[in-house]
Enzyme design. Structure first.
Site, PDB file in Angstrom:
ATOM      1  N   CYS A  24      94.545 111.363  83.772  1.00 37.90           N
ATOM      2  CA  CYS A  24      95.144 112.185  82.721  1.00 37.90           C
ATOM      3  C   CYS A  24      94.946 113.664  83.037  1.00 37.90           C
ATOM      4  O   CYS A  24      94.272 114.024  84.014  1.00 37.90           O
ATOM      5  CB  CYS A  24      94.513 111.854  81.365  1.00 37.90           C
ATOM      6  SG  CYS A  24      92.755 112.242  81.267  1.00 37.90           S
ATOM      7  N   CYS A  27      91.384 114.787  83.327  1.00 35.38           N
ATOM      8  CA  CYS A  27      90.755 114.525  84.625  1.00 35.38           C
ATOM      9  C   CYS A  27      91.094 115.657  85.602  1.00 35.38           C
ATOM     10  O   CYS A  27      90.239 116.136  86.352  1.00 35.38           O
ATOM     11  CB  CYS A  27      91.241 113.199  85.195  1.00 35.38           C
ATOM     12  SG  CYS A  27      90.821 111.751  84.206  1.00 35.38           S
ATOM     13  N   CYS A  91      73.333 110.758 127.405  1.00 26.28           N
ATOM     14  CA  CYS A  91      71.993 110.851 126.839  1.00 26.28           C
ATOM     15  C   CYS A  91      72.084 111.141 125.343  1.00 26.28           C
ATOM     16  O   CYS A  91      73.162 111.349 124.793  1.00 26.28           O
ATOM     17  CB  CYS A  91      71.172 111.931 127.536  1.00 26.28           C
ATOM     18  SG  CYS A  91      71.817 113.601 127.260  1.00 26.28           S
ATOM     19  N   CYS A  94      73.778 114.320 124.298  1.00 26.28           N
ATOM     20  CA  CYS A  94      75.244 114.227 124.315  1.00 26.28           C
ATOM     21  C   CYS A  94      75.741 113.705 122.971  1.00 26.28           C
ATOM     22  O   CYS A  94      76.719 114.203 122.404  1.00 26.28           O
ATOM     23  CB  CYS A  94      75.719 113.276 125.418  1.00 26.28           C
ATOM     24  SG  CYS A  94      75.233 113.748 127.088  1.00 26.28           S
ATOM     25  N   ASP A 509      69.707  81.086  96.181  1.00 24.84           N
ATOM     26  CA  ASP A 509      70.482  80.311  95.217  1.00 24.84           C
ATOM     27  C   ASP A 509      70.329  78.835  95.571  1.00 24.84           C
ATOM     28  O   ASP A 509      70.193  78.488  96.747  1.00 24.84           O
ATOM     29  CB  ASP A 509      71.950  80.740  95.291  1.00 24.84           C
ATOM     30  CG  ASP A 509      72.836  79.870  94.430  1.00 24.84           C
ATOM     31  OD1 ASP A 509      72.593  79.808  93.218  1.00 24.84           O
ATOM     32  OD2 ASP A 509      73.762  79.246  94.987  1.00 24.84           O
ATOM     33  N   ASP A 709      76.072  81.727  97.981  1.00 23.68           N
ATOM     34  CA  ASP A 709      77.381  81.374  98.542  1.00 23.68           C
ATOM     35  C   ASP A 709      78.509  81.359  97.532  1.00 23.68           C
ATOM     36  O   ASP A 709      79.654  81.130  97.894  1.00 23.68           O
ATOM     37  CB  ASP A 709      77.311  79.993  99.202  1.00 23.68           C
ATOM     38  CG  ASP A 709      77.262  78.864  98.177  1.00 23.68           C
ATOM     39  OD1 ASP A 709      76.709  79.092  97.076  1.00 23.68           O
ATOM     40  OD2 ASP A 709      77.770  77.772  98.466  1.00 23.68           O
ATOM     41  N   ASP A 713      77.334  84.660  92.768  1.00 24.49           N
ATOM     42  CA  ASP A 713      76.223  85.240  93.531  1.00 24.49           C
ATOM     43  C   ASP A 713      76.512  86.672  93.967  1.00 24.49           C
ATOM     44  O   ASP A 713      75.600  87.367  94.423  1.00 24.49           O
ATOM     45  CB  ASP A 713      75.926  84.395  94.779  1.00 24.49           C
ATOM     46  CG  ASP A 713      75.414  83.006  94.433  1.00 24.49           C
ATOM     47  OD1 ASP A 713      74.724  82.882  93.412  1.00 24.49           O
ATOM     48  OD2 ASP A 713      75.716  82.063  95.186  1.00 24.49           O
TER      49      ASP A 713
END
Length: 823
Positions: A24, A27, A91, A94, A509, A709, A713
């Site tokens: 808006c 903002c 190195c 660098c 879990d 999984d 989770d």
């Protein structure tokens, strides 16, 4: 009257940044105020339609400051990433120079350069920075960057091989030209021992001068063309140290040869041998280093090479061979016994066993039949399979694994920050030490001191090249993450390696992580007037709309008994409690006992008692409500995975606290935990409560790793210090994790911890020896022990020692290819 000259205005650059979160005019106003209040900002303009902010920013203020201010205000800058292969880095200094050059490009918020992979990862405002601007900045720093369009046409392996080939060629030339110099120099030292006068006279000196000139101007030119520009700009690197050391020895010798009269009495010595041998030995070190670096990425290269080049596709009823690049999603591909599967897909016909160890790390072949998913590159067993292609190119599992590992290899660990701080000041400090060494010997040593002063100053320059420091961390990450991928453990970024080592508690879990995730119905109890089959039929009809693992057990049991499943209407799922709806005009609800309390349903004493007994036996009770009455209880069991108990024991043996987090019934959870040797249990946890459980474990024990999984989770995986997702689980869980365990085997978790600790131990060893090497040998090179009768280090020995230090670090990192064999 004095004239006051106004100071020039600081030079400004124009930034245009994509800003997220604006919705808006308010903002827009807030973003404008934030930007206008920044030091060095002016001419601010914000456009809501394009969602971009434009401003002028003085060059003494970084665009990262703008991005940070907008982030703090709640309007983050949309970011993009650009990866650039960088050539010419050798190195740690660098790396620092390239990072500094990239970070100075307007719009860049972060630049990370990896010496081992030879790549730069640059984060910047989306659409703000052109890759050509990044390449120009790298070039100005003295290096070469390949644009993404060019890099796409160049195989990284071929690029590394071409570099190694050039090094081998230059080393061979340098060695051939240096050998006569060494022989002639030895002749000079053996003058009067029957050798021809030419071997130790002016002629020998002239020949040495010509040969040394060829060495420095031909194979050794790379040190001067790369090192001197950076030195003149005030940003010296390893090439500058070699150029200064070899160049100083060469020029001193040239003056001693062509104009000895201008040298102090007795100071006209020849060091052509030192200048040529320094270049030759460092080229040898780089050649061996390039070969060893190539071996660090072999794990992923071997993985990608498993995909066959051709596929046997069935089109219009005929079988024909086509290049893999010609495959399209939906094609049907035939895989014969003993062949590698050509692409990711689903089996549509045939049965076989497939070796998926290259992806999951599990050695046992997996049975595949119609409907089963297969991964491209895995090895088919004795059967024939027809599969429908589901993914090609970058969307395949192997390509995603390679991309994830490459991202991890290109990242930086927090421990690298210490190395960056030290090496950022190291090379200038070494040059200062060399100057101090030269002056110290010139002022304090007995005449003629010019020769010894030069020798020790050159030795300091050569011995202190920070190659080993720059390779210590990235090479260990490369080999470690590649080894982890071979065992089915994918680190999303290198920082997860370090984070996993600091973990003190592992929260797992239960369903799908410690158990198979395929529950089965183990028993049922109903009230009078309701048959077990009818209760199961109505429950299965409602659960047909649910994705919960327990729902699958109820549906499978109903189908196994040949029951017809009715359709559910007005279905509603309450996360963490249960599901409800209407089945055949009856109000049906299925869920945990707490769901009955939430619905205000009175518990049936007999059913509640039976459920409690099931819980004590390790079964998970599920309750059925019909028309507002507690009508039945069902017992579901989820078998514990093979190896789960051993995996828990292995974690505890590492000194870790192991906990189990589950939404399951507390009694059933406690029984499973006791069987696995887990002392701490958080049961009956709602999905949102898993993240809170992680916080509690952190307060009690320290950093937490959470393993899960499922969709529910994801918050806990994100909250944990390190989140580990089972790769066989849901996409959202995998996306929320820092580490992905490609197989569901609990042993993979122990392997992840073993590899983390092995890599971090390896990095510390590398860093210790890299720093200790410099700390021990710089005083020797400077000749500080000579006045006390101690030894010193010649420039030639310094060059050899410097090369060996890098090879030690690489060799130590390569030991990680055997890490985790016992895990």
């Amino acid at each position: 009257m004095d004239t006051i000259t106004p100071s020039p205005e600081p030079e400004s650059v124009r930034l245009s940044l994509p800003v997220e979160g604006m919705s808006c005019a308010g903002c827009v106003s807030r973003v404008e105020r934030v930007l206008a209040g920044l030091p060095g900002a002016s001419d601010v303009s914000v456009n809501l339609a394009t969602k971009r902010a434009s401003l002028a920013l003085t060059r003494d203020h970084a665009p990262a400051e703008v991005a940070a201010a907008l982030q703090k205000a709640g309007y983050p800058v949309a970011t993009a990433e650009t990866t650039l292969p960088i050539e010419g880095m050798h190195c740690a200094s660098c790396v620092g120079k390239v990072e500094k050059a990239l970070a100075a490009v307007p719009g860049v918020t972060e630049a990370s350069v990896n010496l081992a992979t030879g790549q730069a990862l640059v984060r910047h405002g989306e659409g703000v920075v052109a890759p050509a601007d990044l390449a120009t900045a790298v070039k100005a720093a003295g290096y070469t960057a390949l644009l993404p369009s060019d890099a796409a046409t160049v195989d990284p392996a071929e690029r590394r091989e071409a570099e190694a080939r050039d090094l081998r060629r230059d080393f061979g030339i340098a060695a051939l030209l240096t050998a006569p110099i060494v022989v002639l120099d030895m002749g000079g030292h053996l003058a009067g021992h029957g050798l021809p006068a030419f071997a130790h006279g002016q002629g020998a000196a002239l020949v040495q001068a010509v040969l040394a000139t060829l060495v420095l101007a031909w194979p050794g030119r790379r040190f001067f063309t790369a090192g001197l520009p950076g030195l003149f700009r005030g940003h010296p690197d390893m090439n500058a140290l070699v150029a200064l050391g070899a160049g100083a020895a060469y020029l001193y010798s040239l003056v001693s040869t062509l104009a000895p009269q201008i040298m102090p009495e007795g100071a006209a010595h020849l060091y052509f041998e030192a200048s040529a041998v320094i270049v030759t030995l460092i080229l040898l070190g780089r050649t061996l280093e390039a070969r060893a670096r190539g071996r660090t990425g072999q794990a992923i290269a071997r993985l990608m090479d498993l995909t066959p080049r051709m596929a046997r596709v069935i089109r219009d009823g005929a079988e024909r061979e086509v290049p893999l690049s010609a495959l399209a999603v939906g094609d049907v591909v035939r895989v014969r016994p003993g062949e590698r599967i050509a692409a990711d897909g689903t089996v549509v016909e045939g049965e076989s066993r497939v070796d998926e160890s290259m992806v999951t790390g599990e050695p046992a072949p997996v049975r595949k039949s119609p409907g089963a998913a297969v991964v491209g590159g895995t090895l088919n067993g004795g059967g024939s399979l027809d599969l429908r292609v589901g993914a090609v190119g970058a969307a395949t599992v192997l390509a995603q694994i390679a991309a994830m590992v490459e991202r991890a290899q290109g990242g930086k660990l927090p421990i690298q920050a210490l190395v960056d701080r030290v090496t950022g000041r190291f090379v200038p400090a070494v040059i200062g030490l060399a100057v101090a060494t030269f002056l110290g010997w010139l002022l304090l040593a007995a005449a003629p001191a010019l020769g010894p002063a030069l020798v020790h100053a050159v030795a300091v320059l050569i011995i202190a090249c920070p190659c080993a420091m720059g390779l210590a961390t990235p090479t260990a990450i490369m080999v470690g993450t590649g080894r982890a991928a071979e065992k089915g453990v994918l680190f999303r970024d290198g920082a997860a390696l370090q984070g996993l080592e600091r973990v003190r508690v592992v929260a797992l879990d239960k369903t799908g992580t410690l158990t198979e995730g395929r529950p089965v119905l183990a028993g049922s109890e109903t009230v009078a007037g309701l048959s077990p089959d009818e209760a199961l039929r109505l429950a299965a009809g409602l659960e047909g709309r649910s994705e919960h693992p327990l729902a699958g057990a109820i549906i499978a049991a109903a189908r196994g008994r040949g029951l017809d499943l009715p359709e559910a209407q007005a279905f509603e799922a309450v996360e963490g409690f249960g599901v409800s709806g209407r089945v055949e005009s009856r109000a049906v609800a299925v869920g945990a006992l707490r769901y009955l309390d939430r619905l205000g349903i009175a518990r049936d004493p007999a059913l509640a008692a039976k459920a409690e007994a099931w819980s004590g036996a390790g079964l998970s009770p599920v309750h059925l409500v019909l028309d507002g009455r507690h009508a039945a209880a069902l017992a579901v069991t989820d078998p514990v995975k093979d190896g789960a108990r051993d995996a828990v024991a292995a974690l505890r043996a590492r000194g870790l606290t192991v906990a189990m987090v589950t939404g399951d019934d507390p009694g059933a959870a406690a029984k499973v935990a006791a069987g696995l040797g887990i002392a701490e249990v958080a049961a009956g946890i709602l999905p949102g409560g898993k993240a809170e459980a992680v916080k509690r474990f952190r307060e009690a024990h320290g950093p937490v790793a959470f393993v899960g999984d499922g969709v529910n989770d994801a918050p806990a995986l994100a909250e944990a210090d390190v989140g580990l997702a089972i790769g066989t689980g849901t996409d959202i869980a995998v996306e929320s994790a820092d580490v992905v365990l490609m197989s569901g085997a609990p042993e993979a978790l122990s392997a992840a911890f073993a590899l983390s600790r092995a890599v971090m131990a390896n990095i510390r060893q590398n860093l210790f020896w890299a720093f200790a090497y410099n700390a021990a040998l710089i005083p020797l090179a400077a000749g500080l022990l000579v006045p006390f009768g101690g030894p010193s280090l010649s420039p030639i020995l310094a060059a050899g020692a410097m090369a060996l230090s890098s090879l030690f670090v690489l060799g130590n990192a390569l030991r990680l290819r055997r890490a985790g064999e016992a895990a």
